[in-house]
Design a protein around this motif. Structure first.
Motif, PDB file in Angstrom:
ATOM      1  N   ALA A 124       6.162  -5.518  10.191  1.00 30.04           N
ATOM      2  CA  ALA A 124       6.684  -4.618   9.070  1.00 30.04           C
ATOM      3  C   ALA A 124       5.435  -4.053   8.400  1.00 30.04           C
ATOM      4  CB  ALA A 124       7.547  -5.591   8.122  1.00 30.04           C
ATOM      5  N   GLU A 125       6.030  -2.965   7.611  1.00 31.30           N
ATOM      6  CA  GLU A 125       5.382  -2.079   6.712  1.00 31.30           C
ATOM      7  C   GLU A 125       6.182  -2.247   5.243  1.00 31.30           C
ATOM      8  OE1 GLU A 125       2.911   1.823   7.114  1.00 31.30           O
ATOM      9  OE2 GLU A 125       5.031   2.007   7.637  1.00 31.30           O
ATOM     10  N   LEU A 126       5.156  -2.531   4.380  1.00 36.97           N
ATOM     11  CA  LEU A 126       5.629  -2.574   3.006  1.00 36.97           C
ATOM     12  C   LEU A 126       5.040  -1.477   2.088  1.00 36.97           C
ATOM     13  CD1 LEU A 126       7.595  -4.275   1.110  1.00 36.97           C
ATOM     14  CD2 LEU A 126       5.317  -5.558   0.457  1.00 36.97           C
ATOM     15  N   ILE A 127       5.897  -0.411   1.647  1.00 33.52           N
ATOM     16  CA  ILE A 127       5.286   0.710   1.268  1.00 33.52           C
ATOM     17  C   ILE A 127       5.628   0.734  -0.268  1.00 33.52           C
ATOM     18  CG2 ILE A 127       5.502   3.360   1.465  1.00 33.52           C
ATOM     19  CD1 ILE A 127       6.898   2.782   4.285  1.00 33.52           C
ATOM     20  N   HIS A 128       4.454   1.142  -0.900  1.00 28.73           N
ATOM     21  CA  HIS A 128       4.484   1.316  -2.424  1.00 28.73           C
ATOM     22  C   HIS A 128       4.120   2.620  -2.509  1.00 28.73           C
ATOM     23  CE1 HIS A 128       4.651  -3.037  -3.005  1.00 28.73           C
ATOM     24  NE2 HIS A 128       3.762  -3.232  -1.973  1.00 28.73           N
ATOM     25  N   LEU A 129       4.480   3.076  -3.931  1.00 34.29           N
ATOM     26  CA  LEU A 129       4.176   4.642  -4.493  1.00 34.29           C
ATOM     27  C   LEU A 129       2.736   5.143  -4.125  1.00 34.29           C
ATOM     28  CD1 LEU A 129       5.814   4.440  -7.955  1.00 34.29           C
ATOM     29  CD2 LEU A 129       6.699   5.037  -5.854  1.00 34.29           C
ATOM     30  N   ASN A 130       1.558   4.254  -4.148  1.00 35.47           N
ATOM     31  CA  ASN A 130       0.320   4.858  -3.807  1.00 35.47           C
ATOM     32  C   ASN A 130      -0.506   4.103  -2.659  1.00 35.47           C
ATOM     33  OD1 ASN A 130      -0.167   2.526  -5.316  1.00 35.47           O
ATOM     34  ND2 ASN A 130      -1.333   3.580  -6.894  1.00 35.47           N
ATOM     35  N   HIS A 131       0.050   3.002  -2.083  1.00 37.00           N
ATOM     36  CA  HIS A 131      -0.521   2.333  -1.036  1.00 37.00           C
ATOM     37  C   HIS A 131       0.583   1.646  -0.063  1.00 37.00           C
ATOM     38  CE1 HIS A 131       0.023  -0.759  -4.027  1.00 37.00           C
ATOM     39  NE2 HIS A 131       0.035  -1.829  -3.064  1.00 37.00           N
ATOM     40  N   ARG A 132       0.447   1.315   0.782  1.00 34.61           N
ATOM     41  CA  ARG A 132       1.036   0.449   1.807  1.00 34.61           C
ATOM     42  C   ARG A 132       0.467  -0.798   2.415  1.00 34.61           C
ATOM     43  NH1 ARG A 132       3.144   4.576   5.644  1.00 34.61           N
ATOM     44  NH2 ARG A 132       3.315   6.015   3.875  1.00 34.61           N
ATOM     45  N   TYR A 133       1.348  -1.624   3.047  1.00 28.74           N
ATOM     46  CA  TYR A 133       0.460  -2.963   3.545  1.00 28.74           C
ATOM     47  C   TYR A 133       1.355  -2.997   5.011  1.00 28.74           C
ATOM     48  CZ  TYR A 133      -0.157  -7.628   4.984  1.00 28.74           C
ATOM     49  OH  TYR A 133      -0.503  -8.653   5.782  1.00 28.74           O
ATOM     50  N   GLN A 134       0.329  -3.216   6.058  1.00 27.03           N
ATOM     51  CA  GLN A 134       1.062  -3.504   7.357  1.00 27.03           C
ATOM     52  C   GLN A 134       0.349  -4.556   7.708  1.00 27.03           C
ATOM     53  OE1 GLN A 134      -0.789  -0.124   9.430  1.00 27.03           O
ATOM     54  NE2 GLN A 134       0.825   1.471   8.711  1.00 27.03           N
ATOM     55  N   GLY A 135       1.685  -5.711   8.323  1.00 30.17           N
ATOM     56  CA  GLY A 135       1.320  -6.611   8.813  1.00 30.17           C
ATOM     57  C   GLY A 135       2.419  -7.458   9.397  1.00 30.17           C
ATOM     58  N   LYS A 136       2.390  -8.677   9.290  1.00 30.69           N
ATOM     59  CA  LYS A 136       3.567  -9.503   9.996  1.00 30.69           C
ATOM     60  C   LYS A 136       3.930 -10.301   8.705  1.00 30.69           C
ATOM     61  CE  LYS A 136       2.594  -9.881  14.899  1.00 30.69           C
ATOM     62  NZ  LYS A 136       2.391 -10.682  16.033  1.00 30.69           N
ATOM     63  N   PRO A 177      -3.237 -11.669   9.766  1.00 31.80           N
ATOM     64  CA  PRO A 177      -4.208 -10.255   9.539  1.00 31.80           C
ATOM     65  C   PRO A 177      -3.322  -9.118   9.002  1.00 31.80           C
ATOM     66  CG  PRO A 177      -4.705 -11.552  11.758  1.00 31.80           C
ATOM     67  CD  PRO A 177      -3.419 -12.047  11.152  1.00 31.80           C
ATOM     68  N   GLY A 178      -3.873  -8.375   8.358  1.00 33.07           N
ATOM     69  CA  GLY A 178      -3.037  -7.107   8.028  1.00 33.07           C
ATOM     70  C   GLY A 178      -3.927  -6.424   7.205  1.00 33.07           C
ATOM     71  N   LYS A 179      -3.446  -5.117   6.862  1.00 38.11           N
ATOM     72  CA  LYS A 179      -4.235  -4.341   6.096  1.00 38.11           C
ATOM     73  C   LYS A 179      -3.585  -3.475   5.007  1.00 38.11           C
ATOM     74  CE  LYS A 179      -3.700  -0.609   9.513  1.00 38.11           C
ATOM     75  NZ  LYS A 179      -4.623   0.467  10.334  1.00 38.11           N
ATOM     76  N   TYR A 180      -4.406  -3.156   3.895  1.00 35.05           N
ATOM     77  CA  TYR A 180      -3.737  -2.258   2.721  1.00 35.05           C
ATOM     78  C   TYR A 180      -4.391  -0.846   3.202  1.00 35.05           C
ATOM     79  CZ  TYR A 180      -2.071  -5.948  -0.049  1.00 35.05           C
ATOM     80  OH  TYR A 180      -1.433  -7.147  -0.632  1.00 35.05           O
ATOM     81  N   ILE A 181      -3.525   0.250   3.010  1.00 38.48           N
ATOM     82  CA  ILE A 181      -3.874   1.534   3.399  1.00 38.48           C
ATOM     83  C   ILE A 181      -3.644   2.370   2.056  1.00 38.48           C
ATOM     84  CG2 ILE A 181      -3.414   3.715   4.566  1.00 38.48           C
ATOM     85  CD1 ILE A 181      -2.309   2.047   7.011  1.00 38.48           C
ATOM     86  N   PHE A 182      -4.576   2.851   1.337  1.00 37.85           N
ATOM     87  CA  PHE A 182      -4.625   3.341   0.096  1.00 37.85           C
ATOM     88  C   PHE A 182      -4.447   4.978   0.178  1.00 37.85           C
ATOM     89  CE2 PHE A 182      -6.437  -0.682  -0.453  1.00 37.85           C
ATOM     90  CZ  PHE A 182      -5.879  -1.211  -1.469  1.00 37.85           C
ATOM     91  N   ASP A 183      -3.963   5.691  -0.842  1.00 43.59           N
ATOM     92  CA  ASP A 183      -3.768   6.982  -0.697  1.00 43.59           C
ATOM     93  C   ASP A 183      -5.148   7.767  -0.909  1.00 43.59           C
ATOM     94  OD1 ASP A 183      -1.118   6.868  -0.142  1.00 43.59           O
ATOM     95  OD2 ASP A 183      -0.408   7.394  -2.077  1.00 43.59           O
TER      96      ASP A 183
END
Length: 309
Positions: free
Chosen positions: A150-162, A171-177
């Motif tokens: 799944a992907e948990l999407i916030h206003l200025n970043h998101r998290y991808q993982g299980k 394992p997972g990762k945060y993606i920042f704007d």
């Protein structure tokens, strides 16, 4: 989540004749278009076939709930909308009196779930939008819980993982704007509570984020005409070389700020409960606590008791 309280009222009416105005077949059964008022106060107006609700119809419960949609032999089946007494509603597919297939649930707190349902529960691919924060969970559900990729999407970043049991794992990762990614993993940590009663000590498993590295995203830049090669010497660095190996200042700040244990709570649907929980742990520790995907069970239980009354 369930509207079984409403369905029980409906089934109660099925066993009683009540009042009926409408078409009948040669056997005297309700057949065709008709209107019925049941002894329990519920009403139905729509199509009948061989004495059973069949086809398009509207069923109104005495407590204010109502269903507008398709029936198959007295069961909600096909496309339909169920409006609950508290104002929440479900629009989508039904099978054998249960939410089943694709549908949208509009909750009383303005949250929405859009996706697949299986035997009355969120199951399969779906998106849950938290109205208060604007965050949303996009991914897999199993028996009403957030589980799987799944992907948990916030206003200025998101998290991808299980996720597992509505918590992030592995394992997972945060993606920042700002243009960087932080990689790491969620590890399950036991936090003990109720130490005063050693014999009945409760252990709560809390996932904690451990950052491992941060990388810069490759940002697109417009291509410029090639300029003559500089003769200043081979040691001269081209534009952008300073950021080729090391993360920029903003990225480095994010790494430092997110190292260790990270709080990843999207739209908190019950602020009082979350504040109470936060007092039970060290305030300097970050933690993840996603209860929002399951909070509506209490609303549904309250709804059931209201419906049964």
């Amino acid at each position: 989540m369930s509207d079984l309280g409403s369905e029980e009222l409906e089934e109660e009416g099925e066993n009683d004749i009540g009042e009926y105005e409408g078409a009948r077949n040669e056997a005297g059964e309700r057949h065709g278009r008709g209107k019925a008022r049941l002894p329990n106060g519920d009403t139905y107006e729509g199509s009948y076939e061989f004495g059973k609700r069949h086809g398009q119809g509207t069923y109104k419960f005495k407590n204010g709930a109502r269903y507008i949609g398709e029936y198959f032999r007295n069961k909600k089946h096909g496309q339909g909308t169920f409006i609950y007494p508290d104002g929440s509603r479900y629009e989508g597919e039904w099978a054998n009196d249960q939410r089943h297939g694709h549908g949208v649930y509009y909750y009383v707190n303005n949250d929405t779930y859009t996706g697949e349902w299986f035997t009355h529960q969120r199951h399969g691919q779906g998106t849950y939008l938290y109205a208060e924060t604007g965050s949303k969970y996009v991914g897999t559900w199993v028996n009403g819980q957030q589980e799987g990729a799944a992907e948990l999407i916030h206003l200025n970043h998101r998290y991808q993982g299980k996720f597992l049991n509505k918590n992030p794992v592995g394992p997972g990762k945060y993606i920042f704007d700002v243009g960087c990614e932080q990689h790491g993993e969620y590890r399950l940590t036991d936090m003990e509570r109720g130490e005063e009663e050693e014999e009945e000590e409760l252990v709560t498993v809390v996932p904690k984020w451990k950052a491992t590295k941060i990388t810069e995203l490759a940002l697109w830049t417009p291509s410029l005409p090639k300029e003559p090669t500089s003769t200043d010497g081979p040691g001269q660095e081209g534009p952008g070389a300073e950021s080729a190996g090391e993360p920029g200042e903003e990225a480095q700040a994010l790494l430092e700020g997110f190292e260790g244990e990270t709080d990843m709570r999207p739209g908190d649907e019950d602020a009082d409960v979350l504040r109470e929980e936060s007092r039970e742990y060290d305030q300097e520790e970050f933690r993840y606590d996603v209860d929002e995907g399951n909070i509506n069970s209490e609303e549904e239980e309250t709804r059931q008791s209201d419906l049964q009354d």
